[in-house]
Design a protein around this motif. Structure first.
Motif, PDB file in Angstrom:
ATOM      1  N   PHE A 148       0.885  -1.100  -0.069  1.00  0.00           N
ATOM      2  CA  PHE A 148       0.171  -0.023  -0.122  1.00  0.00           C
ATOM      3  C   PHE A 148       0.706   1.087   0.026  1.00  0.00           C
ATOM      4  O   PHE A 148       0.535   2.317  -0.921  1.00  0.00           O
ATOM      5  CB  PHE A 148      -0.875   0.055   1.386  1.00  0.00           C
ATOM      6  CG  PHE A 148      -2.282  -0.537   1.057  1.00  0.00           C
ATOM      7  CD1 PHE A 148      -3.414   0.251   0.222  1.00  0.00           C
ATOM      8  CD2 PHE A 148      -2.549  -1.979   1.155  1.00  0.00           C
ATOM      9  CE1 PHE A 148      -4.522  -0.192  -0.080  1.00  0.00           C
ATOM     10  CE2 PHE A 148      -3.762  -2.324   0.885  1.00  0.00           C
ATOM     11  CZ  PHE A 148      -4.829  -1.508   0.407  1.00  0.00           C
ATOM     12  N   PHE A 149       1.814   1.141   0.891  1.00  0.00           N
ATOM     13  CA  PHE A 149       2.909   2.570   0.747  1.00  0.00           C
ATOM     14  C   PHE A 149       3.383   2.561  -0.451  1.00  0.00           C
ATOM     15  O   PHE A 149       3.538   3.810  -1.083  1.00  0.00           O
ATOM     16  CB  PHE A 149       4.011   2.379   1.869  1.00  0.00           C
ATOM     17  CG  PHE A 149       4.831   3.259   2.108  1.00  0.00           C
ATOM     18  CD1 PHE A 149       4.410   4.536   2.504  1.00  0.00           C
ATOM     19  CD2 PHE A 149       6.063   3.301   1.589  1.00  0.00           C
ATOM     20  CE1 PHE A 149       5.333   5.678   2.495  1.00  0.00           C
ATOM     21  CE2 PHE A 149       7.111   4.298   1.681  1.00  0.00           C
ATOM     22  CZ  PHE A 149       6.609   5.570   1.851  1.00  0.00           C
ATOM     23  N   LEU A 150       4.014   1.668  -1.024  1.00  0.00           N
ATOM     24  CA  LEU A 150       4.719   1.802  -2.291  1.00  0.00           C
ATOM     25  C   LEU A 150       3.775   2.215  -3.593  1.00  0.00           C
ATOM     26  O   LEU A 150       4.089   2.809  -4.360  1.00  0.00           O
ATOM     27  CB  LEU A 150       5.411   0.468  -2.797  1.00  0.00           C
ATOM     28  CG  LEU A 150       6.484  -0.074  -1.729  1.00  0.00           C
ATOM     29  CD1 LEU A 150       6.825  -1.481  -2.112  1.00  0.00           C
ATOM     30  CD2 LEU A 150       7.453   0.722  -1.734  1.00  0.00           C
ATOM     31  N   ARG A 151       2.574   1.838  -3.395  1.00  0.00           N
ATOM     32  CA  ARG A 151       1.819   2.063  -4.744  1.00  0.00           C
ATOM     33  C   ARG A 151       0.906   3.367  -4.130  1.00  0.00           C
ATOM     34  O   ARG A 151       0.656   4.260  -5.265  1.00  0.00           O
ATOM     35  CB  ARG A 151       0.612   1.061  -4.750  1.00  0.00           C
ATOM     36  CG  ARG A 151      -0.576   1.271  -5.911  1.00  0.00           C
ATOM     37  CD  ARG A 151       0.004   1.777  -7.101  1.00  0.00           C
ATOM     38  NE  ARG A 151      -1.012   2.157  -7.957  1.00  0.00           N
ATOM     39  CZ  ARG A 151      -1.432   3.465  -8.376  1.00  0.00           C
ATOM     40  NH1 ARG A 151      -0.765   4.167  -7.199  1.00  0.00           N
ATOM     41  NH2 ARG A 151      -2.118   3.609  -9.276  1.00  0.00           N
ATOM     42  N   PHE A 152       0.605   3.607  -2.952  1.00  0.00           N
ATOM     43  CA  PHE A 152      -0.409   4.899  -2.754  1.00  0.00           C
ATOM     44  C   PHE A 152       0.455   5.449  -1.561  1.00  0.00           C
ATOM     45  O   PHE A 152       0.245   5.904  -0.531  1.00  0.00           O
ATOM     46  CB  PHE A 152      -1.599   4.496  -2.039  1.00  0.00           C
ATOM     47  CG  PHE A 152      -2.405   3.769  -3.099  1.00  0.00           C
ATOM     48  CD1 PHE A 152      -2.997   4.058  -4.127  1.00  0.00           C
ATOM     49  CD2 PHE A 152      -2.657   2.320  -2.934  1.00  0.00           C
ATOM     50  CE1 PHE A 152      -3.689   3.577  -5.161  1.00  0.00           C
ATOM     51  CE2 PHE A 152      -3.396   1.365  -3.794  1.00  0.00           C
ATOM     52  CZ  PHE A 152      -4.039   1.978  -4.697  1.00  0.00           C
ATOM     53  N   LEU A 190       2.560  -0.439  -9.461  1.00  0.00           N
ATOM     54  CA  LEU A 190       1.334  -1.571  -9.191  1.00  0.00           C
ATOM     55  C   LEU A 190       0.025  -1.396  -9.673  1.00  0.00           C
ATOM     56  O   LEU A 190      -0.519  -0.158  -9.663  1.00  0.00           O
ATOM     57  CB  LEU A 190       1.621  -2.092  -7.822  1.00  0.00           C
ATOM     58  CG  LEU A 190       3.082  -2.181  -7.191  1.00  0.00           C
ATOM     59  CD1 LEU A 190       3.076  -2.395  -5.548  1.00  0.00           C
ATOM     60  CD2 LEU A 190       3.734  -3.330  -7.901  1.00  0.00           C
ATOM     61  N   PRO A 191      -0.431  -2.426  -9.832  1.00  0.00           N
ATOM     62  CA  PRO A 191      -2.009  -2.287 -10.457  1.00  0.00           C
ATOM     63  C   PRO A 191      -2.765  -1.783  -9.268  1.00  0.00           C
ATOM     64  O   PRO A 191      -2.433  -2.288  -8.205  1.00  0.00           O
ATOM     65  CB  PRO A 191      -2.395  -3.745 -10.642  1.00  0.00           C
ATOM     66  CG  PRO A 191      -1.137  -4.357 -11.284  1.00  0.00           C
ATOM     67  CD  PRO A 191       0.161  -3.654 -10.549  1.00  0.00           C
ATOM     68  N   ASP A 192      -3.630  -1.100  -9.070  1.00  0.00           N
ATOM     69  CA  ASP A 192      -4.344  -0.451  -8.118  1.00  0.00           C
ATOM     70  C   ASP A 192      -5.037  -1.575  -7.304  1.00  0.00           C
ATOM     71  O   ASP A 192      -5.061  -1.479  -5.926  1.00  0.00           O
ATOM     72  CB  ASP A 192      -5.731   0.424  -8.555  1.00  0.00           C
ATOM     73  CG  ASP A 192      -5.131   1.553  -9.212  1.00  0.00           C
ATOM     74  OD1 ASP A 192      -3.954   1.834  -9.100  1.00  0.00           O
ATOM     75  OD2 ASP A 192      -5.883   2.516  -9.798  1.00  0.00           O
ATOM     76  N   TRP A 193      -5.471  -2.585  -7.820  1.00  0.00           N
ATOM     77  CA  TRP A 193      -6.235  -3.684  -6.990  1.00  0.00           C
ATOM     78  C   TRP A 193      -4.843  -4.597  -6.253  1.00  0.00           C
ATOM     79  O   TRP A 193      -5.527  -5.437  -5.332  1.00  0.00           O
ATOM     80  CB  TRP A 193      -6.925  -4.534  -7.891  1.00  0.00           C
ATOM     81  CG  TRP A 193      -6.166  -5.404  -8.926  1.00  0.00           C
ATOM     82  CD1 TRP A 193      -5.867  -4.676 -10.396  1.00  0.00           C
ATOM     83  CD2 TRP A 193      -5.336  -6.162  -9.183  1.00  0.00           C
ATOM     84  NE1 TRP A 193      -5.087  -5.584 -11.271  1.00  0.00           N
ATOM     85  CE2 TRP A 193      -4.791  -6.637 -10.261  1.00  0.00           C
ATOM     86  CE3 TRP A 193      -5.016  -7.380  -8.121  1.00  0.00           C
ATOM     87  CZ2 TRP A 193      -3.841  -7.726 -10.681  1.00  0.00           C
ATOM     88  CZ3 TRP A 193      -4.122  -8.285  -8.375  1.00  0.00           C
ATOM     89  CH2 TRP A 193      -3.802  -8.420  -9.675  1.00  0.00           C
ATOM     90  N   LEU A 194      -3.764  -4.605  -6.647  1.00  0.00           N
ATOM     91  CA  LEU A 194      -2.749  -5.772  -6.141  1.00  0.00           C
ATOM     92  C   LEU A 194      -2.508  -5.452  -4.486  1.00  0.00           C
ATOM     93  O   LEU A 194      -2.483  -6.349  -3.895  1.00  0.00           O
ATOM     94  CB  LEU A 194      -1.454  -5.444  -6.862  1.00  0.00           C
ATOM     95  CG  LEU A 194      -0.505  -6.580  -6.276  1.00  0.00           C
ATOM     96  CD1 LEU A 194      -0.954  -7.934  -6.662  1.00  0.00           C
ATOM     97  CD2 LEU A 194       0.901  -6.215  -7.291  1.00  0.00           C
ATOM     98  N   PRO A 195      -2.431  -4.283  -4.094  1.00  0.00           N
ATOM     99  CA  PRO A 195      -2.040  -4.000  -2.542  1.00  0.00           C
ATOM    100  C   PRO A 195      -3.158  -4.672  -1.700  1.00  0.00           C
ATOM    101  O   PRO A 195      -3.007  -5.697  -0.675  1.00  0.00           O
ATOM    102  CB  PRO A 195      -1.830  -2.654  -2.239  1.00  0.00           C
ATOM    103  CG  PRO A 195      -1.442  -2.164  -3.715  1.00  0.00           C
ATOM    104  CD  PRO A 195      -2.177  -3.057  -4.597  1.00  0.00           C
TER     105      PRO A 195
END
Length: 212
Positions: free
Chosen positions: A52-56, A66-71
């Motif tokens: 979550f931190f890496l993507r958002f 990363l794809p939004d759904w992945l975390p």
């Protein structure tokens, strides 16, 4: 068959040693390895919230695309795996236990299930009206806060000081992460939360070995 094998030891020291060995064997059979109970949850938090931190990241930054759904998917899968591992370990260890201890465990498990469903149902009605980053913060902070509270409740029920301390730790870092804001909360929970749970597993196992 030698009937002498069925007689109690004549030497008091040998009798005490036999009692100690039986207590250790019973403890091993009825008490699951603390690492099995804690480490799957620690890994789930460390990896799931870390993604979550890496993507958002804070301020709408993306450190790793990363794809939004992945975390969220990874977090839910790891949490489900942790729940299954704990359920299997608990069933093997406590399946032979009856009475008040068994009843406490059943009611405590129901508290987790019903508490989570009721909180998430309410959140689902609210978060649709919030920006994505605040909605994610509300979901994660509420879930982590519920976890900390139930850990403290479990520590109070079984007079388990270590479980209560872990609940206090989770609650404190959750407050810190919530005040830090979206993005930072995920980092705090991943490192301090996941790392704290992994550490609790190590310390719990060391205490088990000392008792045994």
């Amino acid at each position: 068959m030698d009937l002498d094998d069925d007689l109690p030891p004549a030497d008091p020291a040998a009798a005490l040693q036999l009692i100690r060995e039986q207590r250790v064997a019973t403890a091993r059979r009825l008490e699951p390895d603390a690492r099995i109970l804690y480490w799957p949850w620690g890994v789930a938090w460390l990896v799931g919230f870390g993604l979550f931190f890496l993507r958002f990241s804070p301020d709408d930054r993306v450190l790793v695309r990363l794809p939004d759904w992945l975390p969220l998917t990874v977090l839910f899968v790891l949490l489900a795996v942790a729940a299954v591992i704990q359920a299997v370990a608990g069933a093997r260890a406590y399946g032979q236990v009856s009475g008040n201890s068994s009843r406490r465990g059943l009611w405590y498990g129901c508290s987790w299930a019903l508490g989570s469903v009721s909180v998430y149902a309410a959140l689902g009605r609210v978060t649709n009206h919030l920006p994505h980053d605040l909605a994610a913060l509300l979901w994660s902070a509420t879930a982590v806060g519920l976890t900390g509270a139930l850990h403290m409740a479990g520590g109070a029920i079984w007079l388990d000081r270590n479980l209560f301390r872990l609940g206090v730790w989770i609650s404190v870092i959750n407050v810190i992460g919530a005040f830090a804001g979206p993005g930072w909360h995920a980092l705090v929970i991943a490192l301090a939360g996941g790392g704290g749970i992994l550490t609790a597993g190590v310390l719990g196992r060391l205490r088990q070995r000392r008792r045994q």
